[in-house]
Design a protein around this motif. Structure first.
Motif, mmCIF file in Angstrom:
data_model
loop_
_atom_site.group_PDB
_atom_site.id
_atom_site.type_symbol
_atom_site.label_atom_id
_atom_site.label_comp_id
_atom_site.label_asym_id
_atom_site.label_seq_id
_atom_site.Cartn_x
_atom_site.Cartn_y
_atom_site.Cartn_z
ATOM 1 N N TRP A 80 7.467 11.029 15.011
ATOM 2 C CA TRP A 80 8.888 10.784 14.739
ATOM 3 C C TRP A 80 9.672 10.675 16.056
ATOM 4 C CZ3 TRP A 80 11.688 9.997 10.229
ATOM 5 C CH2 TRP A 80 13.080 10.106 10.325
ATOM 6 N N VAL A 81 9.465 11.648 16.933
ATOM 7 C CA VAL A 81 10.168 11.635 18.221
ATOM 8 C C VAL A 81 9.698 10.462 19.082
ATOM 9 C CG1 VAL A 81 10.471 12.887 20.396
ATOM 10 C CG2 VAL A 81 10.709 14.091 18.224
ATOM 11 N N ALA A 82 8.397 10.194 19.080
ATOM 12 C CA ALA A 82 7.870 9.095 19.886
ATOM 13 C C ALA A 82 8.470 7.758 19.472
ATOM 14 C CB ALA A 82 6.346 9.041 19.763
ATOM 15 N N LEU A 83 8.564 7.537 18.168
ATOM 16 C CA LEU A 83 9.048 6.249 17.674
ATOM 17 C C LEU A 83 10.568 6.129 17.692
ATOM 18 C CD1 LEU A 83 6.580 5.685 14.704
ATOM 19 C CD2 LEU A 83 6.563 4.560 16.945
ATOM 20 N N ARG A 84 11.255 7.238 17.847
ATOM 21 C CA ARG A 84 12.719 7.193 17.878
ATOM 22 C C ARG A 84 13.301 7.445 19.262
ATOM 23 N NH1 ARG A 84 15.864 7.906 13.021
ATOM 24 N NH2 ARG A 84 17.130 9.505 14.042
ATOM 25 N N ARG A 85 12.522 8.082 20.137
ATOM 26 C CA ARG A 85 13.048 8.444 21.455
ATOM 27 C C ARG A 85 12.340 7.777 22.623
ATOM 28 N NH1 ARG A 85 17.993 11.415 21.828
ATOM 29 N NH2 ARG A 85 18.420 11.814 19.625
ATOM 30 N N ARG A 86 11.071 7.405 22.447
ATOM 31 C CA ARG A 86 10.335 6.818 23.561
ATOM 32 C C ARG A 86 10.314 5.298 23.520
ATOM 33 N NH1 ARG A 86 10.095 8.254 27.748
ATOM 34 N NH2 ARG A 86 7.929 8.328 28.417
ATOM 35 N N VAL A 87 10.440 4.714 22.347
ATOM 36 C CA VAL A 87 10.480 3.260 22.197
ATOM 37 C C VAL A 87 11.520 2.905 21.146
ATOM 38 C CG1 VAL A 87 8.070 2.869 22.837
ATOM 39 C CG2 VAL A 87 8.654 3.277 20.436
ATOM 40 N N THR A 88 11.882 1.649 21.130
ATOM 41 C CA THR A 88 12.686 1.117 20.037
ATOM 42 C C THR A 88 11.744 0.351 19.114
ATOM 43 O OG1 THR A 88 14.646 0.917 21.440
ATOM 44 C CG2 THR A 88 14.609 -0.387 19.410
ATOM 45 N N LEU A 89 11.518 0.881 17.932
ATOM 46 C CA LEU A 89 10.586 0.257 16.994
ATOM 47 C C LEU A 89 11.310 -0.867 16.257
ATOM 48 C CD1 LEU A 89 7.657 0.549 15.877
ATOM 49 C CD2 LEU A 89 8.674 1.812 13.965
ATOM 50 N N LEU A 97 0.381 11.850 9.232
ATOM 51 C CA LEU A 97 1.826 11.725 9.092
ATOM 52 C C LEU A 97 2.361 10.563 9.916
ATOM 53 C CD1 LEU A 97 2.771 15.485 9.022
ATOM 54 C CD2 LEU A 97 3.500 13.805 7.319
ATOM 55 N N ALA A 98 1.725 10.272 11.050
ATOM 56 C CA ALA A 98 2.172 9.157 11.891
ATOM 57 C C ALA A 98 2.067 7.837 11.151
ATOM 58 C CB ALA A 98 1.353 9.108 13.180
ATOM 59 N N VAL A 99 1.013 7.672 10.356
ATOM 60 C CA VAL A 99 0.877 6.460 9.547
ATOM 61 C C VAL A 99 2.069 6.326 8.611
ATOM 62 C CG1 VAL A 99 -0.484 5.368 7.725
ATOM 63 C CG2 VAL A 99 -1.640 6.397 9.694
ATOM 64 N N GLN A 100 2.418 7.412 7.942
ATOM 65 C CA GLN A 100 3.525 7.388 6.992
ATOM 66 C C GLN A 100 4.871 7.180 7.687
ATOM 67 O OE1 GLN A 100 3.143 10.554 3.829
ATOM 68 N NE2 GLN A 100 1.473 11.245 5.154
ATOM 69 N N ILE A 101 5.035 7.838 8.829
ATOM 70 C CA ILE A 101 6.311 7.760 9.546
ATOM 71 C C ILE A 101 6.522 6.379 10.143
ATOM 72 C CG2 ILE A 101 7.487 8.604 11.625
ATOM 73 C CD1 ILE A 101 6.436 11.419 10.800
ATOM 74 N N ALA A 102 5.470 5.791 10.696
ATOM 75 C CA ALA A 102 5.590 4.434 11.237
ATOM 76 C C ALA A 102 6.048 3.472 10.148
ATOM 77 C CB ALA A 102 4.262 3.986 11.826
ATOM 78 N N ARG A 103 5.452 3.584 8.984
ATOM 79 C CA ARG A 103 5.848 2.725 7.867
ATOM 80 C C ARG A 103 7.283 3.032 7.428
ATOM 81 N NH1 ARG A 103 3.775 -1.853 6.530
ATOM 82 N NH2 ARG A 103 1.689 -1.103 6.032
ATOM 83 N N HIS A 104 7.620 4.306 7.360
ATOM 84 C CA HIS A 104 8.960 4.721 6.938
ATOM 85 C C HIS A 104 10.034 4.206 7.893
ATOM 86 C CE1 HIS A 104 11.910 7.392 4.998
ATOM 87 N NE2 HIS A 104 12.336 7.674 6.222
ATOM 88 N N LEU A 105 9.716 4.151 9.188
ATOM 89 C CA LEU A 105 10.689 3.732 10.199
ATOM 90 C C LEU A 105 10.725 2.219 10.416
ATOM 91 C CD1 LEU A 105 10.297 6.572 12.870
ATOM 92 C CD2 LEU A 105 12.093 6.304 11.154
ATOM 93 N N GLY A 126 10.716 14.770 0.053
ATOM 94 C CA GLY A 126 9.443 14.277 -0.445
ATOM 95 C C GLY A 126 9.066 12.909 0.055
ATOM 96 N N ALA A 127 9.656 12.476 1.176
ATOM 97 C CA ALA A 127 9.370 11.141 1.704
ATOM 98 C C ALA A 127 7.932 11.004 2.198
ATOM 99 C CB ALA A 127 10.336 10.811 2.836
ATOM 100 N N PHE A 128 7.313 12.128 2.584
ATOM 101 C CA PHE A 128 5.960 12.089 3.135
ATOM 102 C C PHE A 128 5.041 12.992 2.321
ATOM 103 C CE2 PHE A 128 8.849 11.954 6.976
ATOM 104 C CZ PHE A 128 8.899 10.567 7.005
ATOM 105 N N ALA A 129 3.787 12.592 2.200
ATOM 106 C CA ALA A 129 2.791 13.399 1.497
ATOM 107 C C ALA A 129 2.393 14.582 2.374
ATOM 108 C CB ALA A 129 1.574 12.550 1.163
#
Length: 324
Positions: free
Chosen positions: A123-132, A150-158, A290-293
């Motif tokens: 979450w922090v990597a995709l929101r603070r280290r890069v602009t996805l 969780l990274a798989v789910q978060i990448a898709r969510h973002l 409940g956004a993530f399993a």
């Protein structure tokens, strides 16, 4: 009070007594700990291998948790540097805490304790280290661990449009398509062969790599992916998050000249404390909604020694809770 106490870096913590910590300053409060998860980051602190370890013993492990204040306020909190969370009580700095809905049920409390730390890495990597960018392609190296799952789910969510999940555990890898992975790649066996399998997928054209492995796996995968990349001038943000496969690698300089590779890390120091803390409220909201399993396993704090060595099924994380 009772707590999990590390007396030796060579043995698991044991259920023991220790001094109750004392709050200091206007921002600190003592809470009753309701849940504290057994993360890999907790294990590395408890065995002295984490890069922040200073070798001091005894120590109470635990880097975050959910607790209730004397006034009944429910908080998710990140532990201060000198007190762990695997205890009956812990000191909370309110500047490192998020207020949760007072009616959050016990299942929600354990889910939050289980998921916040592993989810925070991506979450922090995709929101603070890069602009996805919307529709971006993301490769998760080490997707069969709890953080990678969780990274798989978060990448898709973002907003990622295509996610490749690569990992070594075949049972866990098979679960990832239903969580958002478009492709899965086995990293079992020889790293060179695993790199060839990666290069034969869409992974070479990723925009972002979330790397939880490093070591020999990345040493082979990075050149293979850059060589197979359709457009080497297109930026590739390679974010080093974990080192489950090794602490070091050798990277020939030519690959930094022959491709638009942006090699960076994400963690304590590369992202400011203020930046990390700013991401806690929106992430906590997503988890509790409940956004993530998430699949936590609640174990009483008194059973910490057994919990430390217990095997868990794919996707599950042990959470220590009050009680005998």
């Amino acid at each position: 009070m009772h707590a999990a106490v590390v007396h030796s870096f060579d043995t698991p913590p044991r259920y023991d007594t220790t001094d109750t910590p004392t709050p200091h300053g206007a921002h600190e409060v003592l809470v009753d700990v309701l849940a504290a998860a057994l993360h890999p980051r907790v294990r590395s602190a408890a065995d002295g291998t984490h890069y922040t370890s200073d070798g001091t013993l005894p120590l109470v492990p635990g880097i975050d948790g959910v607790g209730r204040t004397p006034d009944g306020e429910l908080l998710y909190f990140v532990a201060p540097d000198d007190h762990g969370t695997m205890a009956e009580q812990a000191v909370v700095d309110r500047r490192r805490a998020v207020t949760l809905p007072a009616d959050t049920d016990p299942d929600g409390v354990t889910a939050l304790a289980a998921a916040m730390n592993p989810a925070m890495s991506s979450w922090v990597a995709l929101r603070r280290r890069v602009t996805l960018a919307p529709g971006a392609r993301v490769l998760v190296l080490g997707a069969t661990g709890s953080a990678g799952r969780l990274a798989v789910q978060i990448a898709r969510h973002l907003g990622a449009g295509h996610v490749v999940a690569a990992g070594r555990d075949p049972e866990r890898l098979a679960l990832l398509p239903e969580l958002g992975a478009d492709e899965t790649v086995s990293l079992q066996g020889d790293p060179a062969q695993a790199a060839e399998r990666l290069a034969a997928t869409t992974a070479p054209d990723a925009d972002v790599v979330l790397d939880y492995l490093w070591g020999p796996v990345t040493e082979r995968a990075l050149p293979a992916l850059l060589t197979a990349r359709t457009d080497r001038a297109r930026p590739l943000a390679w974010i080093q998050i974990g080192s489950m496969a090794g602490l070091e690698l050798t990277l020939p300089s030519q690959y930094l000249r022959a491709a638009n590779l942006q090699l960076m890390g994400s963690g304590q120091g590369s992202v400011s404390t203020a930046g990390i803390l700013a991401e806690l409220p929106p992430l906590a909201e997503r988890i509790t909604s409940g956004a993530f399993a998430v699949d936590p396993v609640a174990v009483p704090l008194s059973k910490v020694e057994q919990a430390w060595t217990a095997a868990t099924t794919p996707g599950r994380r042990i959470v220590l809770t009050p009680g005998e």
